[in-house]
Design a protein around this motif. Structure first.
Motif, short mmCIF file in Angstrom:
data_model
loop_
_atom_site.label_atom_id
_atom_site.label_comp_id
_atom_site.label_asym_id
_atom_site.label_seq_id
_atom_site.Cartn_x
_atom_site.Cartn_y
_atom_site.Cartn_z
N VAL A 128 1.87 0.21 7.13
CA VAL A 128 1.19 0.20 5.83
C VAL A 128 1.41 1.55 5.13
O VAL A 128 1.52 2.58 5.79
N THR A 129 1.52 1.50 3.81
CA THR A 129 1.61 2.70 3.00
C THR A 129 0.40 2.77 2.09
O THR A 129 0.16 1.86 1.30
N ALA A 168 -7.68 -0.14 -4.53
CA ALA A 168 -6.73 0.69 -3.79
C ALA A 168 -6.08 1.73 -4.69
O ALA A 168 -5.86 2.88 -4.28
N ASN A 169 -5.78 1.35 -5.94
CA ASN A 169 -5.16 2.28 -6.88
C ASN A 169 -6.14 3.29 -7.42
O ASN A 169 -5.73 4.34 -7.93
N ASP A 170 -7.43 3.01 -7.34
CA ASP A 170 -8.44 3.92 -7.86
C ASP A 170 -8.63 5.16 -6.99
O ASP A 170 -9.28 6.12 -7.43
N PHE A 171 -8.11 5.16 -5.78
CA PHE A 171 -8.24 6.35 -4.94
C PHE A 171 -7.47 7.50 -5.57
O PHE A 171 -6.40 7.31 -6.16
N ALA A 172 -8.01 8.69 -5.46
CA ALA A 172 -7.47 9.85 -6.16
C ALA A 172 -6.09 10.25 -5.63
O ALA A 172 -5.74 9.98 -4.49
N GLY A 173 -5.35 10.91 -6.52
CA GLY A 173 -4.06 11.46 -6.14
C GLY A 173 -2.93 10.47 -6.19
O GLY A 173 -3.13 9.26 -6.36
N ALA A 174 -1.71 11.00 -6.02
CA ALA A 174 -0.51 10.17 -6.05
C ALA A 174 0.23 10.20 -4.73
O ALA A 174 1.12 9.37 -4.50
N GLN A 175 -0.11 11.14 -3.85
CA GLN A 175 0.60 11.28 -2.59
C GLN A 175 0.27 10.11 -1.65
O GLN A 175 -0.89 9.73 -1.50
N THR A 176 1.30 9.54 -1.06
CA THR A 176 1.12 8.42 -0.13
C THR A 176 1.60 8.79 1.26
O THR A 176 2.33 9.78 1.44
N LYS A 177 1.23 7.98 2.22
CA LYS A 177 1.64 8.22 3.61
C LYS A 177 1.86 6.90 4.32
O LYS A 177 1.10 5.94 4.14
N ASN A 178 2.91 6.85 5.12
CA ASN A 178 3.20 5.67 5.94
C ASN A 178 2.53 5.83 7.30
O ASN A 178 2.70 6.87 7.96
N TRP A 179 1.81 4.83 7.73
CA TRP A 179 1.18 4.85 9.04
C TRP A 179 1.03 3.41 9.53
O TRP A 179 1.49 2.48 8.86
N SER A 180 0.48 3.21 10.68
CA SER A 180 0.41 1.86 11.25
C SER A 180 -0.97 1.59 11.81
O SER A 180 -1.69 2.50 12.23
N ILE A 181 -1.32 0.31 11.80
CA ILE A 181 -2.59 -0.16 12.35
C ILE A 181 -2.27 -1.03 13.56
O ILE A 181 -1.47 -1.96 13.47
N GLU A 228 2.12 -14.35 -1.74
CA GLU A 228 3.29 -13.63 -2.23
C GLU A 228 3.03 -12.13 -2.37
O GLU A 228 3.41 -11.50 -3.34
N ARG A 229 2.37 -11.57 -1.38
CA ARG A 229 2.15 -10.13 -1.31
C ARG A 229 2.87 -9.59 -0.10
O ARG A 229 3.01 -10.29 0.91
N SER A 230 3.31 -8.35 -0.18
CA SER A 230 3.84 -7.70 1.01
C SER A 230 2.66 -7.41 1.93
O SER A 230 1.52 -7.24 1.48
N THR A 231 2.93 -7.35 3.23
CA THR A 231 1.85 -7.07 4.18
C THR A 231 1.20 -5.73 3.90
O THR A 231 -0.02 -5.58 3.95
N SER A 232 2.03 -4.72 3.57
CA SER A 232 1.50 -3.38 3.28
C SER A 232 0.57 -3.41 2.09
O SER A 232 -0.54 -2.85 2.12
N LEU A 291 11.03 -3.83 -4.06
CA LEU A 291 9.85 -4.12 -3.22
C LEU A 291 9.60 -2.99 -2.22
O LEU A 291 8.47 -2.72 -1.86
N LYS A 292 10.68 -2.34 -1.78
CA LYS A 292 10.53 -1.23 -0.82
C LYS A 292 9.84 -0.03 -1.44
O LYS A 292 9.33 0.84 -0.72
N LEU A 293 9.85 0.08 -2.78
CA LEU A 293 9.18 1.19 -3.43
C LEU A 293 7.68 1.19 -3.16
O LEU A 293 7.01 2.22 -3.27
N GLU A 294 7.17 0.01 -2.80
CA GLU A 294 5.73 -0.11 -2.50
C GLU A 294 5.42 0.38 -1.10
O GLU A 294 4.26 0.53 -0.74
#
Length: 358
Positions: free
Chosen positions: A121-122, A177-190, A208-212, A354-357
């Motif tokens: 997830v990102t 999800a978009n309301d969270f502050a900032g623009a920096q993202t991080k890839n991690w896993s659950i 029709e949504r990506s899992t992330s 789609l990978k941009l997400e």
């Protein structure tokens, strides 16, 4: 024992039954060359096949499914073939060798099982930090906190989707999800139980949504109802109206043909239409795309995000007198995956966007 005689019709009936089970996860649309079928697998993989008619689409889909079916390792195949002919062990050394092989196989199975129970997830860094804060307050690890939030978010979605429009529900989750502050993202896993992972992936594919993207919304929804997160909440900084006004003016300057340049700067290629949809506020674009657009316009990220939301909410809704052929007006902002797929781009370009997400 005599083996049953199978005819070609038996195999065809089996294939038909198999495809019937997969029908809820398929979407069939018209294409330039005939028909186009999309199938979302439990791991999130999307199969895309075409054919001049339904029989050819079914044939091509079965061919694609065969190509992605995992094959057992050669050692495992040999072991299965030799089970019926293997002689009993006659000494302790042979017994020890067999036991060692079985233990090694179990260790490999365990590693494979754990790998299959992860969801990549990102999310925004601020969302992940809030999960860490909740975990610290509860005295548990991030892994457990994330799993609990994912389960809670999915349960809420299942319950609310019975009485509410799923499109409105998903749009609300994505907005949170978009309301969270900032623009920096991080890839991690659950890491979660297989049943939870499979249900999450299948539900994401169904809408029709990506899992992330789907998991991102579920986590945000769960956090909005989490009492621990509410107790730890810090008042967000107020964004000045003057900054938002400047962002709106900057957006006005790149409307129309000029949107092609900002599309290139935001890694959208030559998709001016997609850039125009984002600038109109009708699409929830990934944070990295919004950040690059804001940098290009030289406006603050947060002010730019608020400006996009205001552009969408302030759009005029025309009045239609005709009873047929009325243009469709979007009442909710579209998710990134839906907006990209509606453009009907080439498979490679669609996958790239789609990978941009994440």
């Amino acid at each position: 024992m005599k083996k049953p005689s199978l005819k070609l019709a038996d195999y065809l009936n089996g294939c038909a039954s198999f495809l019937a089970c997969l029908k809820p996860y398929m979407s069939l649309t018209k294409a330039a060359q005939g028909l186009r079928c999309r199938l979302t697998l439990p791991d999130g993989t999307c199969l895309d096949v075409q054919g001049k008619d339904e029989p050819h689409v079914a044939l091509n889909l079965m061919h694609a499914l065969v190509n992605v079916m995992p094959l057992a390792p050669r050692e495992e195949q040999k072991e299965k073939m030799s089970v019926s002919t293997r002689e009993p062990a006659m000494n302790s050394q042979a017994t020890e060798t067999i036991m060692h092989s079985e233990v090694k196989a179990k260790q490999m199975d365990e590693a494979t099982r754990k790998a299959r129970e992860q969801i990549g997830v990102t999310t925004k860094v601020s969302l992940l930090e809030e999960i860490d804060a909740v975990a610290k307050q509860r005295g548990i690890s991030r892994a457990i906190a994330a799993r609990d939030l994912l389960q809670d978010g999915l349960t809420r979605f299942d319950r609310e989707s019975r009485t509410k429009s799923t499109s409105k529900l998903l749009a609300e989750y994505e907005r949170k999800a978009n309301d969270f502050a900032g623009a920096q993202t991080k890839n991690w896993s659950i890491r979660a139980e297989r049943r939870l992972v499979m249900k999450t992936q299948l539900t994401a594919g169904e809408y029709e949504r990506s899992t992330s993207s789907f998991v991102n919304g579920l986590l945000a929804e769960a956090l909005s109802h989490c009492p621990v997160a509410a107790a730890l909440a810090v008042k967000a900084p107020v964004i000045a109206d003057a900054s938002v006004a400047l962002a709106l003016e900057a957006i006005e300057r790149v409307k129309g043909p000029k949107a092609k340049q900002i599309a290139a700067e935001a890694d959208l290629g030559d998709n001016r239409v997609l850039a125009t949809l984002i600038l109109g506020g009708s699409v929830f674009a990934p944070a990295r795309v919004i950040r690059k657009m804001a940098d290009y316009l030289q406006v603050p990220f947060d002010a730019f995000s608020v400006a996009l939301e205001r552009r969408f909410t302030s759009q005029s809704v025309p009045a239609f007198k005709a009873t047929a052929g009325k243009p469709q007006v979007d009442l909710q902002r579209k998710s990134w995956s839906v907006a990209v797929k509606e453009l009907e781009l080439s498979p490679d370009e669609e996958a790239r966007l789609l990978k941009l997400e994440g």
